[in-house]
Design an enzyme around this catalytic site. Structure first.
Site, mmCIF file in Angstrom:
data_model
loop_
_atom_site.group_PDB
_atom_site.id
_atom_site.type_symbol
_atom_site.label_atom_id
_atom_site.label_comp_id
_atom_site.label_asym_id
_atom_site.label_seq_id
_atom_site.Cartn_x
_atom_site.Cartn_y
_atom_site.Cartn_z
ATOM 1 N N GLU A 32 -7.854 -5.269 -0.393
ATOM 2 C CA GLU A 32 -8.378 -6.032 -1.524
ATOM 3 C C GLU A 32 -8.294 -7.547 -1.319
ATOM 4 O OE1 GLU A 32 -10.094 -4.135 -3.032
ATOM 5 O OE2 GLU A 32 -9.138 -2.981 -4.620
ATOM 6 N N HIS A 59 0.849 -1.189 0.000
ATOM 7 C CA HIS A 59 0.000 0.000 0.000
ATOM 8 C C HIS A 59 0.882 1.234 0.000
ATOM 9 C CE1 HIS A 59 -3.128 2.862 1.161
ATOM 10 N NE2 HIS A 59 -3.962 1.960 0.698
HETATM 11 N N1 ACO Z 1 4.029 -7.486 -4.625
HETATM 12 C C1 ACO Z 1 5.367 -7.489 -4.813
HETATM 13 N N2 ACO Z 1 6.148 -6.398 -4.695
HETATM 14 C C2 ACO Z 1 5.536 -5.263 -4.366
HETATM 15 C C3 ACO Z 1 4.165 -5.172 -4.143
HETATM 16 C C4 ACO Z 1 3.393 -6.347 -4.286
HETATM 17 N N3 ACO Z 1 2.075 -6.356 -4.104
HETATM 18 N N4 ACO Z 1 3.846 -3.899 -3.845
HETATM 19 C C5 ACO Z 1 4.980 -3.200 -3.869
HETATM 20 N N5 ACO Z 1 6.015 -4.019 -4.184
HETATM 21 C C6 ACO Z 1 7.417 -3.677 -4.283
HETATM 22 C C7 ACO Z 1 7.751 -3.031 -5.607
HETATM 23 O O1 ACO Z 1 8.051 -3.971 -6.588
HETATM 24 C C8 ACO Z 1 8.955 -2.220 -5.220
HETATM 25 O O2 ACO Z 1 10.062 -3.077 -5.092
HETATM 26 P P1 ACO Z 1 11.529 -2.645 -5.584
HETATM 27 O O3 ACO Z 1 11.884 -1.459 -4.707
HETATM 28 O O4 ACO Z 1 12.362 -3.852 -5.332
HETATM 29 O O5 ACO Z 1 11.377 -2.258 -7.013
HETATM 30 C C9 ACO Z 1 8.622 -1.741 -3.808
HETATM 31 O O6 ACO Z 1 7.710 -2.699 -3.278
HETATM 32 C C10 ACO Z 1 7.965 -0.366 -3.768
HETATM 33 O O7 ACO Z 1 6.933 -0.351 -4.749
HETATM 34 P P2 ACO Z 1 6.196 0.963 -5.218
HETATM 35 O O8 ACO Z 1 5.632 0.702 -6.578
HETATM 36 O O9 ACO Z 1 7.056 2.167 -5.048
HETATM 37 O O10 ACO Z 1 5.037 1.076 -4.159
HETATM 38 P P3 ACO Z 1 3.729 1.916 -4.313
HETATM 39 O O11 ACO Z 1 3.540 2.694 -3.067
HETATM 40 O O12 ACO Z 1 3.679 2.705 -5.569
HETATM 41 O O13 ACO Z 1 2.664 0.749 -4.441
HETATM 42 C C11 ACO Z 1 0.668 -0.394 -4.638
HETATM 43 C C12 ACO Z 1 1.436 0.666 -3.860
HETATM 44 C C13 ACO Z 1 0.384 0.132 -6.042
HETATM 45 C C14 ACO Z 1 -0.672 -0.663 -3.952
HETATM 46 C C15 ACO Z 1 1.514 -1.692 -4.711
HETATM 47 O O14 ACO Z 1 1.789 -2.154 -3.419
HETATM 48 C C16 ACO Z 1 0.865 -2.780 -5.556
HETATM 49 O O15 ACO Z 1 1.010 -2.770 -6.773
HETATM 50 N N6 ACO Z 1 0.117 -3.758 -4.919
HETATM 51 C C17 ACO Z 1 -0.548 -4.787 -5.654
HETATM 52 C C18 ACO Z 1 -1.880 -4.282 -6.217
HETATM 53 C C19 ACO Z 1 -2.913 -4.094 -5.114
HETATM 54 O O16 ACO Z 1 -3.077 -4.910 -4.224
HETATM 55 N N7 ACO Z 1 -3.664 -2.962 -5.234
HETATM 56 C C20 ACO Z 1 -4.713 -2.610 -4.274
HETATM 57 C C21 ACO Z 1 -4.274 -1.498 -3.371
HETATM 58 S S1 ACO Z 1 -5.539 -1.083 -2.178
HETATM 59 C C22 ACO Z 1 -6.569 -0.020 -3.034
HETATM 60 O O17 ACO Z 1 -6.180 0.720 -3.862
HETATM 61 C C23 ACO Z 1 -8.050 -0.054 -2.724
#
Ligand code: ACO
Length: 358
Positions: free
Chosen positions: A300, A245
């Site tokens: 989610e 998140h």
């Molecule tokens: N699985 C694996 N790795 C992840 C995940 C995940 N679900 N989420 C973040 N990471 C990793 C990224 O790959 C990144 O790794 P790196 O530094 O080695 O490249 C690091 O964590 C940081 O990622 P960011 O993209 O900077 O994190 P951001 O704050 O933008 O992401 C998000 C938030 C979009 C929700 C992300 O966690 C994600 O894509 N989750 C999966 C989709 C999801 O569950 N969405 C629902 C969110 S709740 C809602 O909106 C109602």
């Protein structure tokens, strides 16, 4: 400059606050846990809207929404044939476009009432079934399930859906809410702002995740495949849906509320046990591999389990999320309009300069 605007405060709001370090969600002075499961969707909507029910009169909101659902139904009937070939969320986008900002019904009531009418009609249409007309005397959750199924749902199911709708009703300046506020700031009106919010919600990084959560559980299939499947997905550079998140660095409080709700629905018992195993393995692997970034379960993951146990098709999960979140979008639009200044940030130009100016 902050790519993704992580640390940028872009609005003041009295509606909700997400404390990402403490794992706390406050909605107008109440912790989520005080509201979800204890107060109806109408009561929490009246808390957010205030104007319609100065004394927090949930019954006034319930009556207004009931009447507005009936008013929205002909739009669903009229636009359904045009939704052929569209996904449920695209069909919902189409139907919302049939609403008018010139309607005599207050905009926040209109969009909130229309959402379950449209989603139920779209869901039945994909199964070749005619839409079921709203019952203005019922609450949103009860009438939504009745319009979906053509018959009354059990009290346990109604309570589960009502708790879900409250759990997702508002959540600070998330991507869809921010989008709705940007559009509202141009004075485009409630309907256009809410449609914009839905468009932002559609993406898999925001509200499109719960369907893929179930796809993941299905693909994993058996307990012995959990760890290898998750490892392989991460090796392929994929994200695990339902985890991570932007704001929470600890567990999303909504996940626990919904895990409890899912457990009250007998239809989901085995699935929840399996999901629990997948969740524990995913958290362990993410902690091993992503040491610089705490990644926890988000809303989610258990949304998927609750909506599946309510027999909703997974393609409709994002629209069902909107049935709850629309009350929050509408509240933010009202708040934006009440103290409006056009939202218009700057960008930093990194392209080539014209030869003469270089
Ligand atoms: N699985 C694996 N790795 C992840 C995940 C995940 N679900 N989420 C973040 N990471 C990793 C990224 O790959 C990144 O790794 P790196 O530094 O080695 O490249 C690091 O964590 C940081 O990622 P960011 O993209 O900077 O994190 P951001 O704050 O933008 O992401 C998000 C938030 C979009 C929700 C992300 O966690 C994600 O894509 N989750 C999966 C989709 C999801 O569950 N969405 C629902 C969110 S709740 C809602 O909106 C109602």
């Amino acid at each position: 400059m902050s790519v993704g605007l992580d640390d940028v405060v872009a609005a003041e709001t009295a509606l909700s606050h997400v404390d990402g370090e403490a794992g706390r969600l406050i909605i107008r002075g109440f912790d989520l846990e005080e509201l979800a499961g204890h107060q109806s969707f109408e009561a929490v909507a009246s808390l957010l809207w205030r104007d319609l029910a100065a004394a927090g009169d949930a019954m006034a909101v319930r009556r207004a929404l009931g009447a507005a659902r009936v008013a929205a139904f002909p739009i669903a009937e009229r636009l359904l044939p045009m939704s052929a070939g569209l996904s449920p969320v695209e069909a919902l986008r189409l139907m919302l476009s049939g609403l008018s900002d010139a309607s005599p019904v207050p905009g926040h009531v209109l969009v909130t009432a229309a959402m379950p009418v449209f989603v139920a009609a779209i869901t039945r249409h994909r199964d070749g079934l005619a839409p079921v007309a709203p019952d203005a005397t019922l609450a949103q959750a009860a009438d939504f399930l009745r319009m979906l199924r053509g018959q009354a749902a059990s009290p346990a199911e109604i309570h589960a859906l009502d708790t879900y709708l409250v759990t997702v009703i508002d959540h600070g300046l998330n991507a869809s809410t921010f989008t709705a506020r940007v559009v509202a700031s141009t004075r485009a009106g409630m309907v256009s702002s809410v449609i914009a919010g839905l468009c932002a919600l559609k993406g898999p990084l925001h509200g499109g995740a719960p369907g893929p959560v179930l796809d993941m559980l299905d693909e994993i299939g058996t307990p012995e495949r959990i760890r290898p499947w998750l490892e392989q997905a991460l090796d392929n550079g994929e994200r695990l849906m339902g985890f991570g998140h932007r704001v929470y660095r600890v567990r999303d409080p909504r996940a626990d509320v919904l895990k409890h709700v899912a457990a009250t629905l007998r239809a989901g018992a085995n699935r929840i046990q399996f999901a629990d195993e997948v969740e524990r393995a995913a958290l362990a692997i993410l902690a091993e591999r992503k040491r610089s970034r705490p990644l926890q379960t988000n809303v989610e993951f258990y949304t998927a389990l609750v909506l599946e146990a309510l027999a909703l098709p997974r393609e409709t999960f994002t629209p069902v999320f909107a049935v709850g979140r629309v009350a929050g979008w509408a509240a933010h639009v009202l708040e934006q309009e009440a103290a409006n200044r056009l939202i218009r940030p700057q960008s930093r130009y990194v392209g080539p300069l014209p030869k003469r100016a270089a």
